[in-house]
Enzyme design. Sequence first.
Site, short mmCIF file in Angstrom:
data_model
loop_
_atom_site.label_atom_id
_atom_site.label_comp_id
_atom_site.label_asym_id
_atom_site.label_seq_id
_atom_site.Cartn_x
_atom_site.Cartn_y
_atom_site.Cartn_z
N SER A 246 -13.28 8.43 -40.56
CA SER A 246 -13.93 8.20 -41.84
C SER A 246 -14.90 7.04 -41.68
O SER A 246 -15.07 6.50 -40.60
CB SER A 246 -12.89 7.85 -42.90
OG SER A 246 -12.42 6.53 -42.66
N LYS A 247 -15.50 6.68 -42.80
CA LYS A 247 -16.51 5.62 -42.75
C LYS A 247 -15.93 4.30 -42.25
O LYS A 247 -16.65 3.45 -41.75
CB LYS A 247 -17.12 5.43 -44.13
CG LYS A 247 -18.08 6.55 -44.44
CD LYS A 247 -18.74 6.37 -45.78
CE LYS A 247 -19.33 7.70 -46.21
NZ LYS A 247 -19.19 7.96 -47.61
#
Length: 473
Positions: A246-247
């Site tokens: 994810s980010k």
Amino acid sequence: MVRVRFAPSPTGKLHVGGARTALYNYMFARHEGGKFLLRIEDTDRERSREEFVRDILEGLRWLGIQWDEDVVYQSQNQERHRHLARKLLEEGKAYLDRYTADEWQQVREKYLAGIRDQAQKKQMERQLILDPPREFRHILERDTGAIRIKVPDEGNIEFEDLIRGKISYPASHISDIVILRSDGSPTYNFAVVVDDALMNITHVIRGDDHIPNTPKQIVIYRALGFPVPEFAHLPMILGPDKKKLSKRHGAASVLEYRDMGILPEALFNFLALLGWAPYPDREVVPPDEMIRLFDIRKVNRNPAVFDSDKLLWINSQYIKAKSEEELAELMKPFVPQEVYSREGAILAARLLKDRVKTLKDFWEYGDYAFTDEFVIEENAYRKHFSGPEVFQRLRILLEEFRKIEEWKEETIEKVLRDTAERLGVKAARLIHPVRIAVSGKKVGPSLFFMLEVLGKDRVIRRIERIMERGTDD
Ligand code: GLU
């Protein structure tokens, strides 16, 4: 001829996972001498954005993933989607589902809740749609609705995944698939099949989160009478904590890596290793070689782990291999325009190319190569310029430096060490202050190398200047 595609939905930027999928398609196409196509899946009007399309195209171009033929926009094919869905309806391969979402919700709660057996559920659903219970009989008067394709009830739907081998689903477990919503928009599974067929795609290479879609798509191919392509599902990418990427773990867009000073070929190399290893013991493999060696069948089934330290290391190796002239150009966007000069950039490259991890680092750690107005780390200054004797020693060293005719690493080192001995101090007592005087920093390349590269005039000028600080105090 091999024809593959990357089919991103422009509902977000080109992230690492998407870029890896694009890259594997691209490597496969180039390896096979085939075509790599790009299709923007913009049927979701609400969530699709032009700015994301731009980010995706720019990210791919920057990475060196050049597509063949014009970009296809899925929304342009909508008429084809509708036409083919209606054709299936006319041929009796599909049927109308006239329920509204609300009504179907009620039907499910009333008649389908608690039914665990997939095959039984599938049959009941079909029946509830074709032969609605009494309270819903009026819907039969409607002449519009969603279109569902009939999924066979017998046998297995199988495919030979190029990476995972045979994958098989019992047909009886797959409910009849909605292909066109009541608003006339195609569902993902339908649009993707129609578009892939129209584009003559021979191999579908995508993330393994799509595996459950594949049997449904095969049903659609068969109903439409289109040849079924080959499939290869790529392993997931996990963060170092083994959770889905994810980010938190990486940049949201590959362009952020560009802006961090990562070289496109380094990111290409790094992404190619997320799921495949051309060599057991070599990780720096340039794009051309990657393409030459690429073998989709050797791709790993297990998730790949994203390690940003490895990316930085690979990047440092590519930087090291570049010439000073090339680096001088490449670092340009990262150096303030008003101080950038080619000469300064060449100096920074010579001084730091073996030490930096990103192009940004040339300015971060090498501002002194460009300008005399570099930052002097205050704590380093305070530590190594703590008393008047430091300035006295520097004055003597400066005199010796002035006398040097051949400004070379070895000579400079000898002069400095001899001077230290004469003064009865350790060489470090001179090394640290000189380093701070010429670069403003505690650490950096070997001092004598640095002094040679910076040149005699500059070094003397900077030592003189720092000594003025001493007289001010
Ligand atoms: N638009 C789909 C996605 O981004 C494409 C999937 C596919 O390659 O079929 O996941």
